[in-house]
Enzyme design. Sequence first.
Site, PDB file in Angstrom:
ATOM      1  N   LYS A  59      23.214 -23.491  29.204  1.00 55.21           N
ATOM      2  CA  LYS A  59      24.189 -22.994  28.121  1.00 55.21           C
ATOM      3  C   LYS A  59      23.696 -21.877  27.341  1.00 55.21           C
ATOM      4  O   LYS A  59      24.567 -20.813  26.751  1.00 55.21           O
ATOM      5  CB  LYS A  59      25.096 -24.149  27.407  1.00 55.21           C
ATOM      6  CG  LYS A  59      26.112 -25.032  28.205  1.00 55.21           C
ATOM      7  CD  LYS A  59      26.934 -25.931  27.466  1.00 55.21           C
ATOM      8  CE  LYS A  59      27.485 -26.856  28.438  1.00 55.21           C
ATOM      9  NZ  LYS A  59      28.376 -27.720  27.441  1.00 55.21           N
ATOM     10  N   THR A 107      19.103 -35.662  12.473  1.00 58.36           N
ATOM     11  CA  THR A 107      18.254 -34.630  11.961  1.00 58.36           C
ATOM     12  C   THR A 107      19.067 -33.806  11.100  1.00 58.36           C
ATOM     13  O   THR A 107      19.548 -33.145  11.373  1.00 58.36           O
ATOM     14  CB  THR A 107      17.459 -34.003  13.432  1.00 58.36           C
ATOM     15  OG1 THR A 107      17.134 -34.647  14.269  1.00 58.36           O
ATOM     16  CG2 THR A 107      16.730 -32.867  12.744  1.00 58.36           C
ATOM     17  N   ARG A 109      19.305 -29.847  11.502  1.00 59.11           N
ATOM     18  CA  ARG A 109      20.459 -29.233  12.376  1.00 59.11           C
ATOM     19  C   ARG A 109      21.703 -29.269  11.911  1.00 59.11           C
ATOM     20  O   ARG A 109      22.455 -28.019  12.079  1.00 59.11           O
ATOM     21  CB  ARG A 109      20.288 -30.230  13.740  1.00 59.11           C
ATOM     22  CG  ARG A 109      19.033 -29.747  14.693  1.00 59.11           C
ATOM     23  CD  ARG A 109      19.246 -30.797  15.998  1.00 59.11           C
ATOM     24  NE  ARG A 109      19.813 -29.888  16.980  1.00 59.11           N
ATOM     25  CZ  ARG A 109      20.191 -30.359  18.130  1.00 59.11           C
ATOM     26  NH1 ARG A 109      19.723 -31.727  18.420  1.00 59.11           N
ATOM     27  NH2 ARG A 109      20.676 -29.636  19.150  1.00 59.11           N
ATOM     28  N   ASP A 125      34.426 -25.298  25.151  1.00 61.09           N
ATOM     29  CA  ASP A 125      34.418 -26.713  24.737  1.00 61.09           C
ATOM     30  C   ASP A 125      35.135 -26.825  23.309  1.00 61.09           C
ATOM     31  O   ASP A 125      35.997 -28.051  23.336  1.00 61.09           O
ATOM     32  CB  ASP A 125      33.049 -27.054  24.404  1.00 61.09           C
ATOM     33  CG  ASP A 125      32.177 -27.666  25.657  1.00 61.09           C
ATOM     34  OD1 ASP A 125      32.964 -27.945  26.299  1.00 61.09           O
ATOM     35  OD2 ASP A 125      31.039 -27.444  25.564  1.00 61.09           O
TER      36      ASP A 125
END
Length: 282
Positions: free
Chosen positions: A66, A153, A156, A102
């Site tokens: 992607k 994390t 991110r 999405d």
Amino acid sequence: MSVRACIMGHPVAHSRSPLLHGHWLETLRIDGAYDRVDLASEAFADFFRALRRHGYAGGNVTIPYKEAAFRLVDRREPAAAAIGAVNTVWYDSDVLVGDNTDWLGMIASLDAIHPGWDASAERVAVLGAGGAARAAAYGFLSRQLDVAIVNRTRGRAQQIADQFGPKISVHERKDLPSVLATADVLLNATSLGMAGQEPLDLDLAPLKRDAIVYDIVYVPLATALLKAARARGHRVVDGLSMLLYQAVPGFARWFGVTPTVTPELRALVAADIVRPEKAEAR
Ligand code: NAP
């Protein structure tokens, strides 16, 4: 003339996209095809850039390409540009255009299953900060909602906040009770709870009674999160719903007809997901 589209990825053997697009082609009596194209990493770029020469009007891109597709298209639609990933491509004259559907799959499924869900909603909680979480954040921001992100994390999650602005907030896992207590929608956008992955360990007790619980994991169909949410009386949406609704815009682009997500289609794809689950259980 027969129109062809495909799904490109590696592996693609288990993709449900051919089943659902095939159902629409058949029921809408369209002369077309939707193929699986499994591409090794060294073959992806050349195939993708020459999609039309391979006979395709466009297609879907799945794991792990992607982000590569995002870099390789000639033009990006606004959602793809913001999310940083492309899952749907088509041609505009000779220009290969990339979009990300999405986010739309997530929002359209909420609209269809729980109409008016966002009328009084203010804040959502998103678990995860990968590609699916970015798409979710983009979708919720399109409805002017505040988005609280919790991810293993933190960096991110912070990247999403830095890019998308002040309506995104980043929280530690230890803060989950207060995050849940103020959320109108809880969405799991991690791979936790997926067959073969670690379980999602989450106490739903602090969640507001009328909050909606959305799990984008769709194997298994009824995840532990959705079962726990149903048991507590929450409204839910499963990952299959997102999968079905995200497919609509691509089909419309390639084949020129906007298809409908019907109970019949849902049952068809659900049966395909449940079949291997049952085989495994035996
Ligand atoms: P991704 O970019 O790899 O992100 C995975 C996310 O899960 C990250 O936030 C990661 O946290 C978290 N995670 C993974 N293992 C973890 C662990 N052991 N403990 C805590 N957090 C963990 O993947 P993605 O593309 O966003 O996809 C995520 C899920 O959504 C997958 O299950 C995928 O199949 C599903 N999905 C469904 C649809 C649909 O249509 N229903 C569409 C797209 C994706 P870190 O950042 O800390 O690594």
